[in-house]
Design an enzyme around this catalytic site. Structure first.
Site, mmCIF file in Angstrom:
data_model
loop_
_atom_site.group_PDB
_atom_site.id
_atom_site.type_symbol
_atom_site.label_atom_id
_atom_site.label_comp_id
_atom_site.label_asym_id
_atom_site.label_seq_id
_atom_site.Cartn_x
_atom_site.Cartn_y
_atom_site.Cartn_z
ATOM 1 N N GLU A 93 0.814 -1.216 0.000
ATOM 2 C CA GLU A 93 0.000 0.000 0.000
ATOM 3 C C GLU A 93 0.847 1.267 0.000
ATOM 4 O OE1 GLU A 93 -0.552 -2.589 1.960
ATOM 5 O OE2 GLU A 93 -2.630 -3.243 1.652
ATOM 6 N N PHE A 155 -11.303 -7.335 14.273
ATOM 7 C CA PHE A 155 -10.255 -7.821 13.381
ATOM 8 C C PHE A 155 -9.957 -6.778 12.307
ATOM 9 C CE2 PHE A 155 -9.107 -10.192 9.463
ATOM 10 C CZ PHE A 155 -7.859 -10.620 9.880
ATOM 11 N N GLN A 156 -8.702 -6.439 12.162
ATOM 12 C CA GLN A 156 -8.234 -5.452 11.175
ATOM 13 C C GLN A 156 -8.882 -4.088 11.358
ATOM 14 O OE1 GLN A 156 -8.335 -7.263 7.202
ATOM 15 N NE2 GLN A 156 -6.283 -8.050 7.610
ATOM 16 N N LYS A 205 -17.483 -1.345 5.971
ATOM 17 C CA LYS A 205 -17.933 -2.341 5.000
ATOM 18 C C LYS A 205 -19.458 -2.422 4.902
ATOM 19 C CE LYS A 205 -16.992 -7.023 3.434
ATOM 20 N NZ LYS A 205 -16.246 -8.267 3.712
ATOM 21 N N MET A 520 23.960 9.322 2.260
ATOM 22 C CA MET A 520 23.776 10.627 2.882
ATOM 23 C C MET A 520 24.101 10.546 4.371
ATOM 24 S SD MET A 520 23.232 13.646 2.127
ATOM 25 C CE MET A 520 22.123 14.322 0.908
HETATM 26 C C1 LIG Z 1 12.131 5.986 5.245
HETATM 27 C C2 LIG Z 1 13.370 6.683 5.631
HETATM 28 N N1 LIG Z 1 14.202 6.152 6.551
HETATM 29 C C3 LIG Z 1 15.352 6.791 6.883
HETATM 30 C C4 LIG Z 1 15.691 7.980 6.308
HETATM 31 C C5 LIG Z 1 16.972 8.700 6.705
HETATM 32 N N2 LIG Z 1 17.871 8.835 5.543
HETATM 33 C C6 LIG Z 1 17.950 9.956 4.796
HETATM 34 S S1 LIG Z 1 18.995 9.814 3.514
HETATM 35 C C7 LIG Z 1 19.394 8.243 3.941
HETATM 36 C C8 LIG Z 1 20.359 7.457 3.130
HETATM 37 C C9 LIG Z 1 19.751 7.016 1.861
HETATM 38 O O1 LIG Z 1 20.553 6.003 1.318
HETATM 39 P P1 LIG Z 1 20.407 5.538 -0.173
HETATM 40 O O2 LIG Z 1 18.972 5.379 -0.530
HETATM 41 O O3 LIG Z 1 21.286 4.382 -0.408
HETATM 42 O O4 LIG Z 1 20.900 6.787 -1.001
HETATM 43 P P2 LIG Z 1 22.322 7.501 -1.056
HETATM 44 O O5 LIG Z 1 22.331 8.561 -0.021
HETATM 45 O O6 LIG Z 1 23.365 6.451 -0.815
HETATM 46 O O7 LIG Z 1 22.357 8.045 -2.436
HETATM 47 C C10 LIG Z 1 18.719 7.858 5.091
HETATM 48 C C11 LIG Z 1 18.852 6.563 5.762
HETATM 49 C C12 LIG Z 1 14.787 8.514 5.364
HETATM 50 N N3 LIG Z 1 15.005 9.670 4.738
HETATM 51 N N4 LIG Z 1 13.664 7.839 5.024
#
Ligand SMILES: Cc1ncc(C[n+]2csc(CCOP(=O)(O)OP(=O)(O)O)c2C)c(N)n1
Lengths: 610, 217
Positions: A93, A155-156, A205, A520
């Site tokens: 979803e 449920f749900q 529902k 990042m």
């Molecule tokens: C759902 C979610 N969890 C954690 C984060 C924190 N976060 C921001 S950037 C990042 C790294 C992203 O890694 P990747 O997708 O491999 O991209 P890269 O920076 O290596 O290009 C994280 C963990 C986020 N933005 N979203």
């Protein structure tokens, strides 16, 4: 209440394996109204709440829906069986919500997603919150347990209205089959009027199974929610004088410019008065980045020249932006000498973060037209324009490209940009790759940049690419390319949606900039946590090209510079989903960078300067 | 790893770049003599006319708490118009904060009209006070002084009802303190604007059965 509503538990396919979903709704189940019952342009005859929901969607102009089936939403799905609305079953979803969001961004109308009660609804939450932060029009329909069970931990059962209250523009609990269609139509319209945003209707529902012959009326937003598009004349005049008197005027176009379909008039305004333009990240595409007046986008990873301009302007004409902290850096140093002209449809944005000297409340397009008329003499700003050009030369967007490995991720982005047309749609996950995709691609058209800005949701890219592709196809533009730049971490979060791209034979290229880090985070750890790579080392990644093949997509792996151009060509030429796993330099950093809360003008150009 | 790849972008380093002298304060105002002062917070009474639909109170209170506004009291009750309720909220905020509360509340779909009630408004609160009952005569005397009513009197406890504006209530509570207050329940302030002024902007006074004019801004 109809007969069928009295036995909602036993026939729930989620509760009991034995029952056959085909007859789950009992003898009262909706008889498909059939195409023949629905003459063109007229709302169909309805006999149940669920049919009324679908009739309302059709009347409101919805063409596409993304979702996942389930017990509580089954009556609505059953009514969709005979509808002209195209439904795409997603793998999760969250994917449905992001796909609907991106569909809306590209198509310029509310995206539609469906989920069942409980876990279906909670899985939508991230996507709804994402759309809310980015003010994207979207309607979410969720199934709910029958009203007699609501509040009993059935449920749900989840209090979906309660859970989504702070992340929707408005949400509804539909408790009356006679009114349900009108509620859905209202929610659809409400999501797009004024400042757009997600709306949700929770559909118990028994209510969707209930008999009703009430055909929903035309979809209408509630009274008082469609604001006046025109700003007050005296306020416009005052702002116009301030703009004429400015020595260092600067336009700042935000996502609101794109949502209001105001890119044309925004361009005309800036060009007529020769005012340099910077955008916010969501505003990318509102003004062509290859125009001489363009300074690209400002903020944490914006260009050095945009951040110099925003720091030194004396008159900031900000349109459709909420002054997010990723844009402003520290408020005390944000455009510190500028009088601010702030155009926004939402009065609550005025002076929320940055005080507006000239607040103009109205639709971005309408107000820019008003301003275009009211500003009679272009500001005298030759010197300033020269200064802006000089900054472009002083702080160019570059990166080092050694001849051999490791491959630089920016090079990959540029290779795709060169190989594709201006109308190509780019989607991304969140992280370094998102920044490179926005920095090293030259955007010229609105609705071609589809990304998660306000919420910063990793995993947005894959489902967004699906939504964007479906939207482009629905708009009769199958030749537009859709490229998803993703990080290895982001890709892994929602790559199950590849199965949908394969099933629907969607022409999308997924470019994974695989640095075997959640990059990042690694960059911040290097800059602010003494290089301690706690939980950011992703050297356990699967081979994405092989996984792509397992899903039935084209899979390519790229390690070196020589392989980039042929791989890009092959993937773009491939008629269907293709995944290129680009193994890029794991140590590459996103620059320039304004440290959180820092001064925009003090952006770092090297890691040492952080 | 850091430092190895110190390669970056060309251009003068951060401290070699010209920086403007100007500054903004925390509220985003350019700092000049007029606006330099940080705003002090003050108490404000905000009145909102709302559609009486399910969840409206949760919507309003959720919004206020999510945005970290400092709320002192919140009262709700029906109006003369069927399907409408009035929410009265007392907040302690700076002027820009009060402005934001009003604007954010106005965004909620069931909110018809919202605004600050002028300083001269009539405000009142209802308080129930339970004190020790050893000196009933004295308790009654104090209650009378503050136009209070005794609701329950037993050998151990006496419960009194008081209404009035904030200063009267504060004084009364001080006076009852001598008996030892066991429990207290306060409704929070509710308010109406004086005379012909509508309490929430655009509100037509006393038109039962007629829809109230919606807030157009
Ligand atoms: C759902 C979610 N969890 C954690 C984060 C924190 N976060 C921001 S950037 C990042 C790294 C992203 O890694 P990747 O997708 O491999 O991209 P890269 O920076 O290596 O290009 C994280 C963990 C986020 N933005 N979203």
């Amino acid at each position: 209440m109809s007969d069928s509503a009295t036995h909602p538990r036993e026939d729930d396919p989620d509760a009991e394996q034995a029952s056959d979903p085909a007859d789950a709704d009992g003898p009262d189940a909706a008889e498909p109204a059939g195409e023949e019952n629905r003459p063109d342009g007229e709302t169909r005859q309805v006999s149940t709440g669920a049919e009324s929901v679908v009739a309302a969607l059709e009347a409101a102009g919805a063409e596409t829906a993304f979702g996942v089936q389930g017990g509580a939403i089954m009556p609505v799905y059953d009514a969709l069986y005979s509808s002209s609305i195209r439904h795409l079953t997603m793998a999760h979803e969250q994917g449905a919500a992001h796909a609907a969001d991106a569909y809306g961004v590209v198509a310029g109308e509310p995206g539609l997603c469906l989920a069942t009660s409980g876990p279906g609804a909670t899985n939508l939450v991230t996507g709804i919150a994402d759309a809310d932060m980015d003010s994207d029009a979207m309607l979410a329909l969720t199934g709910q347990v029958p009203t007699e069970f609501v509040g009993n931990d059935a449920f749900q059962e989840t209090d979906t209205v309660g859970v989504t209250r702070p992340i929707t523009k408005h949400n509804y609990f539909a408790d009356d089959a006679d009114a349900i269609g009108d509620v859905v139509g209202e929610a659809f319209e409400l999501s797009r009027v004024g400042r757009p945003g997600p709306t949700l209707v929770d559909l118990p529902k028994n209510v969707t199974l209930d008999d009703t012959e009430k055909t929903p009326g035309p979809a209408e937003a509630p009274a008082g929610t469609d604001p006046d598009p025109r700003a007050r004349e005296d306020a416009v005049e005052a702002a116009a004088r301030a703009i004429e008197d400015a020595d260092r005027p600067l336009c700042l176009f935000g996502g609101g410019v794109i949502k209001a379909e105001a890119s044309e008039v925004a361009r005309e305004f800036a060009r007529t008065h020769e005012i340099p333009v910077t955008t916010t990240m969501p505003g990318i595409g509102s003004f062509p980045e290859d125009d001489e007046l363009s300074l690209s986008w400002a903020g944490m990873h914006g260009t050095g020249y945009a951040n110099m301009a925003i720091t030194h302007t004396d008159c900031l004409i900000a349109v459709g932006t909420r002054f997010d902290d990723r844009l402003t850096g520290g408020i005390d140093t944000f455009a510190p000498e500028a009088e601010v002209v702030h155009v926004d449809i939402d009065p609550a944005e005025i002076s929320k973060n940055v005080y507006a000297d000239y607040p103009l409340i109205g639709d971005a397009g309408t107000v820019l037209e008003q301003l275009l008329e009211a500003v009679r003499d272009a500001p005298d700003a030759d010197e300033w324009r020269e200064q802006c050009q000089e900054w472009k030369e002083t702080y160019p967007m570059t990166y080092a490209t050694p001849d051999d490995e490791p491959l630089k991720p920016q090079f990959v982005v540029e290779a795709f940009d060169e190989a594709t047309d201006d109308d190509t749609i780019v989607t991304t996950g969140v992280g370094q790759h998102q920044m490179w995709a926005s920095q090293f691609w030259t955007y010229t058209e609105p609705r071609t940049w589809v990304s998660s800005h306000g919420l910063g949701t990793m995993g947005y890219g894959v489902p967004a690419a699906i939504g964007a592709r479906v939207a482009a196809d629905a708009m009769g533009e199958p030749d537009r390319d859709v490229v998803c730049f993703d990080g290895d971490g982001s890709f892994l979060m929602t790559m199950q949606e590849l199965s949908v791209a394969v099933r629907e034979d969607l022409n999308v290229t997924f470019a994974v900039l695989n640095n075997e880090y959640i990059g990042m985070v690694r960059q911040w750890q290097d800059a602010f946590f003494e290089g301690r790579h706690m939980a950011s080392d992703y050297n356990w990644m699967p081979e994405f090209d092989k996984l792509a093949e397992a899903f039935g997509a084209l899979g390519i792996r790229v390690d070196g510079y020589d392989e980039v151009a042929p791989a890009v060509e092959e993937a773009l030429a491939y008629d269907g989903p293709a995944v290129i796993d680009f193994h890029v330099d794991p140590e590459e950093n996103v620059l320039p960078m304004v440290p959180s809360g820092g001064a925009n003008g003090r952006f770092a150009l090297t890691e040492d300067q952080l | 790893m850091s430092g190895e790849d110190a390669a970056g972008m060309p251009g003068p380093a951060p401290d070699e770049r010209p920086q403007p002298e100007g500054r903004r304060n925390l509220e985003g105002h350019r700092i000049d003599p007029v606006v330099e002062a940080e705003h002090d917070s003050r108490r404000a009474v905000i009145s909102a006319l709302v559609e009486d639909e399910p969840g409206v109170l949760a919507r309003v209170s959720g919004l206020v708490s999510r945005r970290q506004f400092n709320i002192e009291s919140l009262t709700v009750g029906p109006t003369t118009v069927e399907g409408h309720s009035r929410i009265t909220m007392v907040v302690e905020e700076t002027d820009p904060g009060i402005d934001q509360i009003e604007k954010q509340m106005a965004k909620l779909k069931p909110v018809i009209s919202v605004g600050e009630v002028s300083g001269s408004a009539v405000t009142s609160e209802l308080v129930l006070l339970k004190v020790h009952g050893e000196e009933p005569d004295k308790v009654h005397a104090v209650a009378e002084m503050y136009d209070g009513r005794t609701l329950d009197a037993g050998p151990k406890t006496i419960t009194v009802q008081l209404t009035g504006d904030e200063s009267k209530i504060d004084d009364a509570i001080d006076a009852f303190d001598q008996f030892g207050i066991i429990e207290i329940a306060r409704t929070g302030q509710t308010a109406l604007a004086r005379g012909n002024i509508p309490t929430a902007p655009g509100e037509k006074p006393g038109t039962a059965g007629e829809p109230t004019t919606p807030n157009t801004q």
